[in-house]
Design a protein around this motif. Structure first.
Motif, short mmCIF file in Angstrom:
data_model
loop_
_atom_site.label_atom_id
_atom_site.label_comp_id
_atom_site.label_asym_id
_atom_site.label_seq_id
_atom_site.Cartn_x
_atom_site.Cartn_y
_atom_site.Cartn_z
N ASN A 29 33.67 48.84 41.35
CA ASN A 29 34.11 47.74 40.48
C ASN A 29 33.26 47.63 39.22
O ASN A 29 33.67 46.99 38.25
CB ASN A 29 34.15 46.42 41.23
CG ASN A 29 32.79 46.02 41.80
OD1 ASN A 29 31.89 46.85 41.93
ND2 ASN A 29 32.65 44.76 42.17
N PHE A 30 32.07 48.23 39.22
CA PHE A 30 31.27 48.27 37.98
C PHE A 30 31.78 49.35 37.05
O PHE A 30 31.75 49.20 35.83
CB PHE A 30 29.79 48.52 38.31
CG PHE A 30 28.93 48.68 37.08
CD1 PHE A 30 28.52 47.57 36.37
CD2 PHE A 30 28.56 49.93 36.63
CE1 PHE A 30 27.74 47.71 35.22
CE2 PHE A 30 27.80 50.09 35.49
CZ PHE A 30 27.39 48.96 34.79
N MET A 31 32.30 50.44 37.59
CA MET A 31 32.69 51.58 36.78
C MET A 31 34.09 51.46 36.20
O MET A 31 34.34 51.86 35.06
CB MET A 31 32.60 52.87 37.61
CG MET A 31 31.19 53.24 38.06
SD MET A 31 30.06 53.53 36.67
CE MET A 31 30.79 54.99 35.93
N ILE A 32 35.06 50.89 36.96
CA ILE A 32 36.45 50.96 36.54
C ILE A 32 37.28 49.87 37.20
O ILE A 32 37.02 49.49 38.34
CB ILE A 32 37.05 52.36 36.88
CG1 ILE A 32 38.47 52.49 36.39
CG2 ILE A 32 36.94 52.65 38.35
CD1 ILE A 32 38.60 52.54 34.91
N ARG A 33 38.26 49.34 36.47
CA ARG A 33 39.33 48.52 37.05
C ARG A 33 40.64 49.08 36.49
O ARG A 33 40.88 49.00 35.28
CB ARG A 33 39.19 47.04 36.68
CG ARG A 33 38.04 46.34 37.38
CD ARG A 33 38.05 44.85 37.04
NE ARG A 33 39.08 44.15 37.78
CZ ARG A 33 39.99 43.36 37.24
NH1 ARG A 33 40.07 43.20 35.94
NH2 ARG A 33 40.89 42.75 38.00
N ASP A 34 41.47 49.65 37.34
CA ASP A 34 42.70 50.27 36.83
C ASP A 34 43.74 49.21 36.45
O ASP A 34 43.58 48.02 36.73
CB ASP A 34 43.26 51.29 37.82
CG ASP A 34 43.68 50.67 39.14
OD1 ASP A 34 44.00 49.46 39.18
OD2 ASP A 34 43.69 51.40 40.16
N GLU A 35 44.82 49.67 35.83
CA GLU A 35 45.82 48.75 35.29
C GLU A 35 46.47 47.91 36.39
O GLU A 35 46.69 46.70 36.22
CB GLU A 35 46.89 49.53 34.53
CG GLU A 35 47.92 48.61 33.86
CD GLU A 35 49.06 49.39 33.23
OE1 GLU A 35 49.61 48.90 32.24
OE2 GLU A 35 49.41 50.46 33.75
N LEU A 36 46.78 48.51 37.53
CA LEU A 36 47.41 47.77 38.61
C LEU A 36 46.51 46.63 39.09
O LEU A 36 46.97 45.50 39.30
CB LEU A 36 47.76 48.71 39.76
CG LEU A 36 48.39 48.06 41.00
CD1 LEU A 36 49.67 47.30 40.61
CD2 LEU A 36 48.67 49.10 42.08
N MET A 37 45.22 46.93 39.27
CA MET A 37 44.29 45.89 39.72
C MET A 37 44.21 44.78 38.67
O MET A 37 44.15 43.58 39.02
CB MET A 37 42.90 46.49 39.98
CG MET A 37 41.88 45.48 40.51
SD MET A 37 42.39 44.74 42.09
CE MET A 37 42.16 46.15 43.18
N GLN A 38 44.25 45.12 37.40
CA GLN A 38 44.17 44.09 36.37
C GLN A 38 45.43 43.23 36.35
O GLN A 38 45.38 42.05 36.00
CB GLN A 38 43.96 44.75 35.00
CG GLN A 38 42.58 45.40 34.85
CD GLN A 38 42.29 45.80 33.41
OE1 GLN A 38 42.50 45.01 32.50
NE2 GLN A 38 41.79 47.01 33.22
N ARG A 39 46.57 43.82 36.75
CA ARG A 39 47.80 43.02 36.80
C ARG A 39 47.79 42.07 37.99
O ARG A 39 48.26 40.94 37.90
CB ARG A 39 49.01 43.94 36.90
CG ARG A 39 49.32 44.69 35.62
CD ARG A 39 50.66 45.40 35.71
NE ARG A 39 50.97 46.13 34.49
CZ ARG A 39 52.14 46.66 34.22
NH1 ARG A 39 53.14 46.54 35.09
NH2 ARG A 39 52.34 47.32 33.09
N VAL A 40 47.25 42.56 39.13
CA VAL A 40 47.25 41.73 40.34
C VAL A 40 46.17 40.66 40.26
O VAL A 40 46.40 39.49 40.58
CB VAL A 40 47.05 42.62 41.59
CG1 VAL A 40 46.89 41.76 42.84
CG2 VAL A 40 48.23 43.58 41.74
N VAL A 41 44.95 41.08 39.87
CA VAL A 41 43.84 40.13 39.72
C VAL A 41 43.60 39.95 38.23
O VAL A 41 43.13 40.85 37.55
CB VAL A 41 42.55 40.65 40.40
CG1 VAL A 41 41.40 39.65 40.20
CG2 VAL A 41 42.79 40.90 41.88
#
Length: 567
Positions: free
Chosen positions: A359-371
């Motif tokens: 979670n420090f390195m990357i948050r993908d697009e799907l995770m950003q849409r959900v959270v």
């Protein structure tokens, strides 16, 4: 000054007395060609061995000034002399008999890295040589057996000194090769800055190691070959033309399948901050010497560190501009590690996906849409890495095997294929166009506030009882409070840990004043180490024989992990 005969007469007089009578031998004695100093006498035959030093005038030792003309050459020569002397005394180790450590003759045993060590120091002005070693003074039970110590001091050591420490008795060609390699390695380091490179890996380097517990090169290891697009040829002062891979400043991504050599390359680069001996396979793997390996470090202590560059608005309302934690998470620890690396002045971060907090390195697009982004306090590294490079001149070399998100932000992309690098930058960038990219973000202000003022810890006062102990490569114990060093992967030698322990005590007693910031104090320490070396750690004129110089980056890291740090 006493003579060697004075020492022999004294040893005859105390023979068969109680062991503490050995204390009378402390002092200096003139032997043919050198002075032997007994600096510390062990309390009994089962205690830590006695400390002795050998002092040879430069005119007697006879080493040409050309062999130690620069600091790098001098350290390389010292390292070679330690190796040679260690090989000679090994023939006599424990040949003198007795109880406990009786008959032990020991000196540092350098590994593959060339480090400045207290075991051998040469005066840069006149070539005066000092060798520091340990000797187990012999006894039968706890009764002195001075006849066996006479063997060590009058029979064994003079032969070793003559054969290993006088230039006329050494292989001049070998010493010239040591000097030439040190000069070439220094030349490459200077060329990195001149050519806007972060690292250089020569063709035919052997990067894999013999095993997980051996740093020797793997037999039949696959030689390294640079991609044509990244090939750089350097005209070294001694070697002549040398071609290899130049890693440019900016963001470099190393990808590839499992077991194809991604982490092996990164490990070579992280230890490329040190010079290596000939035959190591990595002697021409040179990384800028301020590079810092970054990883997650669950459970570490963090004191008054500004991690707001990456983390803000925590649910528990903790102040991330002055973050404290005695049990940091993966993400907060990695954020602190980046900020602390920048505080040391590092301009190159080395990161492996396998040892990072996801979670420090990357948050993908799907995770950003959900959270929703507003519900996530972490600004991941991928959003900051371009700004660090473009605005601050901080380069990054990253290893990734599962996430392709960094394809968008990387300037150079290497694929490791059967331990051989392939430049796939154009291909990877083209493929990445079909996938959404993560937008980089710039901070509103400075990266962090480094104005941490350190208070001296009363436990380190000379009149207080202080218990410090080094536990291998893992930790330093300070009054039973452990400083965990296991995640400092650029520490290469146990003697560096010994030096860190002594340096922590030094800065606590002499430099921490409750007024200067840690950054100011480390600048002062760096100047002292650059000028006087490990000699700043001598006490009463005596320097411990088992110290190796750490980088200022590791001194910072050790202090930052000390749970007793007063801020």
């Amino acid at each position: 000054m006493n003579t060697s005969q004075d020492l022999k007469d004294l040893l005859f007089r105390i023979n068969r007395k109680s062991y503490p009578a050995y204390k009378d031998t402390k002092g200096s004695y003139r032997f043919p060609g050198y002075v032997l100093s007994i600096d510390h006498v062990q309390g009994d035959p089962f205690a830590a061995p006695s400390k002795i030093s050998l002092h040879i005038k430069g005119a007697q030792a006879g080493f040409p000034e050309s062999l130690y003309a620069t600091r790098e050459m001098r350290i390389a020569l010292q390292n070679q002399l330690i190796r040679g002397f260690a090989a000679h005394i090994e023939k006599y180790n424990f040949r003198a008999k007795g109880s406990g450590k009786s008959g032990l003759i020991a000196i540092s045993k350098p590994g593959q890295e060339i480090l400045e060590r207290s075991a051998c120091t040469m005066d840069a002005k006149n070539g005066d040589l000092t060798i520091r070693l340990e000797v187990g003074f012999p006894a039968n039970g706890r009764t002195i057996n001075s006849g066996e110590l006479i063997k060590i001091l009058f029979d064994f050591l003079p032969v070793c000194v003559k054969d290993a420490l006088f230039y006329r008795n050494l292989d001049a060609r070998k010493l010239e090769q040591v000097r030439a390699l040190a000069e070439d390695q220094t030349f490459i380091r200077k060329e990195l800055a001149a050519r806007n490179l972060t690292a250089f890996v020569a063709n035919d380097s052997v990067l894999p190691r013999e095993s997980g517990v051996s740093s020797r090169p793997m037999k039949n290891g696959i030689p390294f070959v640079s991609p044509d697009s990244m090939a750089v040829t350097l005209d070294l002062p001694n070697h002549g033309p040398l071609t290899g891979m130049g890693i440019p400043c900016g963001i470099t991504l190393i990808v590839g399948g499992g077991y194809h050599g991604k982490s092996t390359l990164l490990e070579a680069l992280e230890l490329g901050v040190y010079n290596h001996i000939a035959g190591d396979g990595r002697e021409y793997v040179i990384t800028r010497d301020d590079a810092v390996k970054i990883r997650a470090e669950d459970g570490r202590s963090i004191k008054h560190t500004d991690i707001s560059f990456f983390i803000n608005d925590l649910p528990n309302h903790k102040d991330t501009h002055s973050f404290y934690s005695e049990d940091a998470s993966g993400s907060t620890s990695q954020a602190a590690n980046v900020i602390e690396a920048l505080e040391t002045g590092s301009h190159l971060l080395l990161i492996d996906e396998d040892t990072s907090a996801t979670n420090f390195m990357i948050r993908d697009e799907l995770m950003q849409r959900v959270v929703n982004r507003n519900q996530e306090p972490i600004t991941p590294f991928i959003e900051r890495v371009q700004w660090l490079s473009d605005a601050q001149g901080i380069s990054s070399i990253l290893v990734a095997g599962s996430s392709g998100s960094y394809f968008h932000v990387a300037d150079t992309i290497l694929q490791m294929d059967h331990y051989k690098p392939v430049d796939i930058t154009a291909f990877a960038k083209k493929e990445a166009e079909a996938f959404p990219s993560i937008q980089p973000s710039a901070p509103s202000g400075a990266v962090a506030d480094y104005r941490r003022v350190i208070q001296p810890d009363p436990a380190f006062r000379p009149d207080r009882r202080l218990k410090m102990k080094v536990l291998g490569m893992d930790s330093i114990s300070v009054n039973h409070d452990a400083i965990d060093l296991r995640c400092l992967e650029q520490l290469a030698d146990p003697e560096q840990i010994q030096a860190l322990s002594a340096l922590l005590c030094y800065v606590e007693r002499r430099l921490f004043n409750g007024k200067d910031t840690l950054h100011q104090i480390m600048d002062q320490l760096d100047k002292e180490l650059s000028t006087r070396g490990l000699e700043i750690l001598s006490e009463g004129g005596r320097l411990a024989p088992n110290l190796a110089m750490p980088r200022i980056q590791e001194v910072y890291a050790c202090i930052n992990r000390f749970r007793g740090l007063k801020i």
